[in-house]
Design a protein around this motif. Sequence first.
Motif, short mmCIF file in Angstrom:
data_model
loop_
_atom_site.label_atom_id
_atom_site.label_comp_id
_atom_site.label_asym_id
_atom_site.label_seq_id
_atom_site.Cartn_x
_atom_site.Cartn_y
_atom_site.Cartn_z
N SER A 57 45.06 12.23 26.32
CA SER A 57 44.24 13.38 26.69
C SER A 57 44.08 13.42 28.20
O SER A 57 44.10 12.39 28.88
CB SER A 57 42.86 13.27 26.03
OG SER A 57 41.94 14.20 26.56
N ARG A 58 43.90 14.61 28.73
CA ARG A 58 43.63 14.77 30.16
C ARG A 58 42.19 14.39 30.50
O ARG A 58 41.87 14.12 31.65
CB ARG A 58 43.89 16.22 30.59
CG ARG A 58 45.36 16.63 30.50
CD ARG A 58 45.54 18.06 30.96
NE ARG A 58 46.94 18.48 30.89
CZ ARG A 58 47.38 19.68 31.23
NH1 ARG A 58 46.52 20.60 31.66
NH2 ARG A 58 48.66 19.98 31.13
N MET A 59 41.33 14.35 29.50
CA MET A 59 39.91 14.06 29.72
C MET A 59 39.64 12.56 29.86
O MET A 59 38.71 12.15 30.56
CB MET A 59 39.09 14.61 28.55
CG MET A 59 38.98 16.11 28.52
SD MET A 59 37.75 16.73 29.69
CE MET A 59 36.24 16.17 28.91
N HIS A 60 40.44 11.75 29.19
CA HIS A 60 40.17 10.31 29.16
C HIS A 60 41.46 9.56 28.85
O HIS A 60 42.48 10.17 28.48
CB HIS A 60 39.12 10.00 28.09
CG HIS A 60 39.54 10.44 26.71
ND1 HIS A 60 40.36 9.68 25.89
CD2 HIS A 60 39.27 11.58 26.01
CE1 HIS A 60 40.57 10.33 24.75
NE2 HIS A 60 39.93 11.48 24.80
N ASN A 61 41.41 8.24 29.01
CA ASN A 61 42.58 7.41 28.72
C ASN A 61 42.42 6.55 27.47
O ASN A 61 43.23 5.66 27.23
CB ASN A 61 42.88 6.50 29.92
CG ASN A 61 43.39 7.28 31.11
OD1 ASN A 61 44.11 8.26 30.95
ND2 ASN A 61 43.02 6.86 32.31
N LEU A 62 41.37 6.81 26.68
CA LEU A 62 41.17 6.04 25.46
C LEU A 62 42.29 6.28 24.46
O LEU A 62 42.58 5.43 23.61
CB LEU A 62 39.82 6.40 24.82
CG LEU A 62 38.57 6.03 25.61
CD1 LEU A 62 37.33 6.56 24.91
CD2 LEU A 62 38.46 4.51 25.78
N GLY A 63 42.91 7.45 24.54
CA GLY A 63 43.98 7.78 23.60
C GLY A 63 45.36 7.38 24.08
O GLY A 63 46.36 7.69 23.41
N SER A 64 45.43 6.66 25.19
CA SER A 64 46.74 6.26 25.70
C SER A 64 47.39 5.22 24.78
O SER A 64 46.70 4.51 24.05
CB SER A 64 46.61 5.67 27.11
OG SER A 64 45.90 4.44 27.08
N ILE A 65 48.70 5.16 24.82
CA ILE A 65 49.43 4.21 23.99
C ILE A 65 49.04 2.77 24.34
O ILE A 65 48.80 1.95 23.45
CB ILE A 65 50.96 4.40 24.15
CG1 ILE A 65 51.36 5.84 23.81
CG2 ILE A 65 51.70 3.41 23.26
CD1 ILE A 65 51.02 6.28 22.40
N SER A 66 48.96 2.48 25.63
CA SER A 66 48.63 1.12 26.06
C SER A 66 47.27 0.69 25.57
O SER A 66 47.10 -0.41 25.02
CB SER A 66 48.68 1.02 27.59
OG SER A 66 49.99 1.16 28.07
N PHE A 67 46.26 1.55 25.76
CA PHE A 67 44.91 1.17 25.32
C PHE A 67 44.85 1.01 23.81
O PHE A 67 44.19 0.09 23.30
CB PHE A 67 43.88 2.20 25.79
CG PHE A 67 42.46 1.80 25.47
CD1 PHE A 67 41.80 0.87 26.26
CD2 PHE A 67 41.80 2.33 24.37
CE1 PHE A 67 40.50 0.48 25.96
CE2 PHE A 67 40.51 1.95 24.06
CZ PHE A 67 39.86 1.02 24.86
#
Length: 499
Positions: free
Chosen positions: A305-315
């Motif tokens: 998401s552009r809003m946050h990085n919680l949905g990133s693959i790495s996290f």
Amino acid sequence: MTAADWGNILETILVVVLVIFVALGIVPVLMMAYQFLLIPFHAFRNHYRKAAPYLPNVAVIVPAWNEGAVIGASIDRLMSLEYPEGRLRIYVVDDASTDDTPDVVKAKAVQYPGAVFHLRRDVGGEGKAHTLNHGIRVVLSEDWMEALLIMDADVIYLPDSLRRMTRHLADPEVGAVTAYIREGSTEKNFLNRFIAFEYVLSQIGSRRAQNVLGALACLAGGAQLHSRFNLVDIGGAIDTSSLAEDTVTTFKTQLAGRRVVFEPYAVVLAEEPLAIAALWKQRLRWARGNVQLTKRYKDVWFRPSRMHNLGSISFGLFWFSVFLLPVLMILSSIGLIGLLLLESNLASEVFRILWVTAACTYIYTMLLASQLDPATGRSSWREAILFPGLISIVIMISALLPGFFEVVVPAWFGLHITDTGTFIWTLFTYIWISVSMLGAWLTKVVDGTRAGRWLSPLLTYVVGYGPILCAVTFDSYVKEARGAAMVWDKTEKTGRVMG
């Protein structure tokens, strides 16, 4: 096609599935290595360029239930922080304490007029979140507070810790800041030293890496600094539906588009459990909270998401490599045993890949972690070496040096290793990654017996501290599946922390 051909096809498919099972067991190891490889980049990817001297009016909320032994010293330490006079107010929320907590806090309110306040809840025992919300309602009813610090009654903030945290709130994009919780008991036993090193790994190690990624898993429960705007925007209250209220708050802040920052140089000393049963109870609450949170935010995982990085693959890989670690360990053992029983040549190869990867990651992370906090590295060097357990270290050596024990055992002990002995040892090494959790449970059981005083440390060094944490996570699956009561158990404090 003949029946033999179909049999070969099915066996090939089974072998592939079993190899995948083993490969899944390698994922958490690779994720740990990846996190620690990111740590050096924290020198370049951090928030310090946007931080600036900033000293807002800070309201400190301290939840307290029967904290008479520690609350007085905690208040004194807070009042001696390197922070401008008149910009710090302490609100102790007394959760219907039955000891001398009210008297101690009232005496401190007289000693520090206008800076210390006693808030009494007549009905207590509902949990930390309810206690905190009582105080939050009070401070939000006034305009004075510009930032809110949530802490525990027993922790000790080092003098410069608060101003190191507030400087990040100079950036309006930051909603919350957390600190490095260090095990601070004056006299540590074996378990405290393990916990101390664990905190180096999980905080100044992993959380530095999360700073680099721009997504933080959790604000430490004893060190949460929120801007007033962030607190109001996430609802003006702490979540009461989960055992992981601090993690829920962390996620809410980031999902709203604000950053959460870990400040490794803001140090907060805390008293941690002396006994495995107490540690188990504490960590079971944390682990069950993570189970609840994982289900609650199911629509966030692996959705960038552009809003946050919680949905990133790495996290997402970081989160689930810890959350699913017991499952992945069991699958890995099933894969290895299955390949062994099928007499596949791949059994020894994938076993070696798994444990060599684990050994290299173990050596790298322990050496780097020891440098991140040299004082803890020196005091807990035995625990750093034996963090995975003596048995796991022996298995790592057998993977790194194939045939080593076949040479050493006869040479050193004069014993001849039979084919049956070799098979039994091989089988044991293949299942240990899962059986270690049973060993951890046994350590907990023994710790509560008369012999536990001397036998429990020995078993912990042999089985490992890491397997204890994995066993607790597995227990959280069971408790959550059974719908066990959600009880916020308070860890007993004795005032062993001195700043």
